[in-house]
Design a protein around this motif. Structure first.
Motif, mmCIF file in Angstrom:
data_model
loop_
_atom_site.group_PDB
_atom_site.id
_atom_site.type_symbol
_atom_site.label_atom_id
_atom_site.label_comp_id
_atom_site.label_asym_id
_atom_site.label_seq_id
_atom_site.Cartn_x
_atom_site.Cartn_y
_atom_site.Cartn_z
ATOM 1 N N UNK A 160 34.436 40.814 -7.579
ATOM 2 C CA UNK A 160 34.917 41.557 -6.414
ATOM 3 C C UNK A 160 35.162 40.583 -5.261
ATOM 4 N N UNK A 190 35.288 44.510 2.756
ATOM 5 C CA UNK A 190 34.870 45.821 3.230
ATOM 6 C C UNK A 190 33.670 45.701 4.155
ATOM 7 N N UNK A 191 33.538 46.718 5.013
ATOM 8 C CA UNK A 191 32.478 46.706 6.024
ATOM 9 C C UNK A 191 31.094 46.408 5.441
ATOM 10 N N UNK A 192 30.726 47.094 4.344
ATOM 11 C CA UNK A 192 29.365 46.922 3.835
ATOM 12 C C UNK A 192 29.187 45.529 3.237
ATOM 13 N N UNK A 193 30.271 44.922 2.764
ATOM 14 C CA UNK A 193 30.198 43.588 2.162
ATOM 15 C C UNK A 193 30.236 42.516 3.258
ATOM 16 N N UNK A 195 28.810 42.557 6.101
ATOM 17 C CA UNK A 195 27.452 42.334 6.601
ATOM 18 C C UNK A 195 26.680 41.414 5.661
ATOM 19 N N UNK A 196 26.851 41.597 4.350
ATOM 20 C CA UNK A 196 26.153 40.732 3.385
ATOM 21 C C UNK A 196 26.561 39.273 3.566
ATOM 22 N N UNK A 199 25.278 37.703 6.872
ATOM 23 C CA UNK A 199 23.860 37.360 6.730
ATOM 24 C C UNK A 199 23.673 36.112 5.882
ATOM 25 N N UNK A 203 21.822 32.678 6.945
ATOM 26 C CA UNK A 203 20.701 32.125 6.170
ATOM 27 C C UNK A 203 20.950 30.675 5.785
ATOM 28 N N UNK A 220 33.493 41.478 17.652
ATOM 29 C CA UNK A 220 32.076 41.758 17.424
ATOM 30 C C UNK A 220 31.447 40.813 16.386
ATOM 31 N N UNK A 221 32.225 40.438 15.372
ATOM 32 C CA UNK A 221 31.720 39.510 14.351
ATOM 33 C C UNK A 221 31.461 38.146 14.977
ATOM 34 N N UNK A 224 28.420 38.219 17.120
ATOM 35 C CA UNK A 224 27.174 38.266 16.368
ATOM 36 C C UNK A 224 26.766 36.893 15.857
ATOM 37 N N UNK A 225 27.746 36.130 15.378
ATOM 38 C CA UNK A 225 27.397 34.905 14.654
ATOM 39 C C UNK A 225 27.398 33.651 15.532
ATOM 40 N N UNK B 69 35.497 52.823 2.525
ATOM 41 C CA UNK B 69 35.865 51.468 2.155
ATOM 42 C C UNK B 69 36.992 51.492 1.127
ATOM 43 N N UNK B 284 25.717 48.590 9.692
ATOM 44 C CA UNK B 284 26.122 47.263 9.232
ATOM 45 C C UNK B 284 27.228 46.636 10.065
ATOM 46 N N UNK B 286 28.606 44.854 13.340
ATOM 47 C CA UNK B 286 28.102 44.256 14.579
ATOM 48 C C UNK B 286 28.702 44.972 15.774
ATOM 49 N N UNK B 294 20.786 40.083 19.292
ATOM 50 C CA UNK B 294 21.584 39.924 18.085
ATOM 51 C C UNK B 294 21.030 38.952 17.054
ATOM 52 N N UNK B 298 22.033 41.401 10.290
ATOM 53 C CA UNK B 298 22.749 42.666 10.200
ATOM 54 C C UNK B 298 22.138 43.488 9.077
ATOM 55 N N UNK B 300 22.501 45.348 5.821
ATOM 56 C CA UNK B 300 23.521 45.288 4.765
ATOM 57 C C UNK B 300 23.174 46.281 3.669
#
Lengths: 324, 349
Positions: A160, A190-193, A195-196, A199, A203, A220-221, A224-225, B69, B284, B286, B294, B298, B300
């Motif tokens: 994916x 996608x939005x949920x991915x 965020x992964x 993160x 890390x 916003x991204x 955040x980072x 999505x 999820x 931001x 922040x 996030x 997830x």
């Protein structure tokens, strides 16, 4: 982050123009001034976010810094070395320390290569590790980015978008770089991915002490980072400051408009916004004076003639505007 | 220009009303009602239930936001409403009632009269949706001549008028431009002008601002919302961007793996989400202006969207859900009411 800010990358007066050829003899009729005199520094261990709308030159800037595109003017100091003075072979060796992650995880992985070949390509290019050692390293890298080492013999189409982006990140990490240029790394996800992956990048930065140049149009991204943010408009930096300075109290009228245009996922937060009139002018023939004056809500006569330089307006913040 | 338009609008309306007398007999104020819509794709590998038992209503002058999505079925829902599904896809069940008339039972010929005139669509990519070798004015005028008996000159005038309505400066001149001469934002305005020129009852905008920059996106969203208010349009706005949905929708439907998992008033869904998927999506992203706190990670949602060919039994979201229990996978989970006009497909809600 180290306590004492120590610059890893210092970009001064960087310019990249693209010639436009016209006519039978292909004479150069004009230039697209994609990046027009930008300067900034990135300290070790920090994330510098470069934000702007399409065509503002943020991607060109990222590529010119890695010399994937040859800059036309300026200097780039990386880890104490003048990058632009390096010959081809020296540059190739130096590239171990600077890697890039691309936006499109579908186009940036060769569909005919297995994941093992893709991730071990940096080792092959730089003649590092062989045979089973190379294999072990690839397995380790895949584990680091959250993939099982059993995926090594599979091909990109079996994954994916989010998984492919992890593979791209593993490849970028292979040579233990100091700097990673991440060009819209989550925009296609996608939005949920998203965020992964955000993160994961955070890390990895902790784990390996990485420095990021993070390029994105998603404010916003970026907020955040990033530790610090540079806002670009038509090839110029218009404002540079800490993430908090830029996102909670923007000073340049363009930054203000850009932030106010960001839709907030809260129906109660619908707000009166600064809606900019018109479109971004062409970078072939940018407006004289301040490049933003044609759309600026507070422009005065001086803005049409005098180009405002980027100057410090408070501690840690620079802006290019006569009126702030 | 607004005067001209308000003069010509009731006119066009009267024409439509006389063609379909049943419209006036309907007591419902819902312009669109979708009931138990099912669109399946019959592929070699198996049946893909792209839209599986989807129901919602869109009242006159209101906006429904459809969010989810990629691959959740939101675009296929839109294409099913306009009956633009081609094999191996097929609408296998349900009703699509436009002002009380079931579109599913119409012939292709009748349907062609509905598309563009009563329902129109705005797509994501304005460059591919416009014909590059025709002027934009011609393309808008074409939409008029396709549905109404008008002279060429009149159709052109309507096109220019529609371009003015979407705030294109210098509309008479711009109408003679080809799509490549216009910026992305201007092209999207052309698409909107084309969608509105026949005064449809319902407009479906499928990711209308996804290809645009945020400052242009703000212009287009503002335009869509003001046109909706001005012409009492019913709007379905499809987007993956929760911010865009929150900006304009009164009602929000969240889709996951072909089903609506939560539907309700925007305030309820955004402020009091009940489905774990909706909660996860909202947590999820931001948020702007939260740089102080922040440094946290996030939130997830674990895992990835399931393959629609091999959906897990029971709740499709269960494998990724923090609330899952053994019961979740036993049987189909129904959409249940948790409050006035707020329905959720979760037994733990």
């Amino acid at each position: 982050m180290p306590d004492v800010a120590e610059p890893l990358l210092s970009v001064q007066h960087l310019k990249k123009y693209f010639p436009i050829h016209r006519g039978v003899f292909g004479r150069v009729a004009a230039h697209v001034k994609a990046v027009d005199d930008i300067s900034f520094t990135i300290n070790k261990g920090e994330t510098f976010g470069l934000v702007g709308e399409s065509g503002c030159g943020k991607t060109t800037a990222g590529r010119a810094i890695l010399r994937l595109l040859e800059p036309d003017a300026g200097t780039i100091q990386f880890d104490g070395i003048d990058l632009l003075s390096l010959g081809k072979e020296q540059l190739r060796r130096k590239r171990r320390d600077m890697q890039i992650i691309f936006q499109d995880p579908y186009a940036s992985l060769n569909p005919r290569m297995t994941i093992r070949t893709i991730v071990s390509e940096p080792f092959a290019i730089h003649h590092i590790a062989r045979g089973s050692e190379r294999n072990d390293r690839v397995a380790d890298l895949l584990k680091t980015v959250g993939l099982d080492s059993s995926v090594m013999n599979r091909y990109p189409h079996e994954f994916s978008g989010g998984q492919r982006q992890r593979i791209g990140i593993a490849r970028a990490l292979a040579l233990k770089p100091k700097l990673i240029v991440a060009d819209e790394p989550v925009s296609a996800l996608d939005v949920s991915i998203q965020a992964q992956i955000i993160n994961l990048l955070a890390d990895l930065q902790q784990q390996f002490g990485l420095t990021y140049l993070f390029i994105s149009h998603a404010i916003p991204v970026i907020e955040h980072i990033s530790t610090r943010i540079g806002v670009m408009y038509l090839g110029k930096l218009v404002e540079v400051g800490t993430s908090q300075q830029i996102c909670t109290a923007p000073k340049h009228p363009y930054t203000q408009a850009l932030l106010s245009a960001v839709p907030i996922p809260d129906p109660a937060a619908r707000k009166e916004r600064v809606v900019l009139r018109g479109d971004v002018p062409t970078p072939i023939d940018p407006p004289a004076g301040c490049r933003f004056h044609t759309r600026c809500p507070i422009a005065v006569d001086r803005c049409k003639i005098d180009e405002p330089p980027l100057r410090q307006i408070e501690d840690g913040r620079d802006a290019a505007c006569h009126l702030v | 220009m607004t005067d001209e338009r308000s003069e010509c609008k009731p006119d066009a309306k009267r024409k439509r009303d006389s063609a379909q007398p049943q419209e006036t007999l309907q007591p419902s104020r819902d312009v669109l009602e979708v009931k138990n819509l099912k669109t399946y794709f019959f592929t070699d590998e198996g049946i893909v239930k792209a839209v599986d038992d989807v129901s919602f209503r869109v009242p006159k002058g209101k906006t429904l936001g459809l969010v989810g999505e990629s691959g959740c079925g939101k675009s296929i829902t839109a294409m099913s409403i306009t009956r633009l599904i081609s094999p191996p896809g097929r609408i296998v069940g349900g009703e699509v009632l436009l002002n009380g008339r079931n579109l599913i039972s119409l012939s292709e010929r009748e349907m062609r009269q509905v598309r563009g005139a009563q329902i129109s669509m705005i797509f994501q990519e304005p460059m591919t949706a416009l014909n590059p070798v025709l002027t934009v004015g011609f393309q808008i005028a074409e939409a008029v001549s396709a549905h109404e008996r008008v002279s060429k000159r009149e159709a052109w005038a309507r096109a220019v008028e529609a371009m003015k309505a979407v705030s294109i400066p210098d509309a008479e001149k711009r109408a003679k431009d080809y799509p490549h001469q216009l910026s992305g934002g201007m092209r999207q305005r052309i698409m909107i002008a084309m969608a509105l020129v026949c005064h449809p009852a319902l407009v479906i905008a499928d990711e209308p601002t996804t290809a645009l920059d945020v400052t242009i996106q703000a212009q287009i969203l503002e335009l869509l919302d003001s046109l909706r208010a001005q012409y009492q349009l019913s709007l379905i706005l499809i987007s993956h961007d929760l911010g865009v949905i929150a900006e304009v929708a009164e009602t929000v439907a969240v889709m996951y793996a072909g089903k609506i998992v939560e539907i309700g008033a925007a305030m309820d869904v955004f402020h009091n989400p009940k489905h774990p998927y909706t909660q996860g999506l909202l947590r999820s992203v931001p948020r702007l202006g939260t740089s102080v706190e922040k440094r946290d990670r996030l939130y997830a949602i674990e895992g990835t969207v399931p393959n629609l060919l091999h959906l897990p039994g029971g709740c499709s979201f269960a494998p990724r859900c923090y609330k899952r229990t053994a019961e979740c996978t036993l049987a189909e989970i129904p959409l249940e009411r948790v409050a006035e006009l707020h329905e959720v497909r979760c037994i733990h809600a």
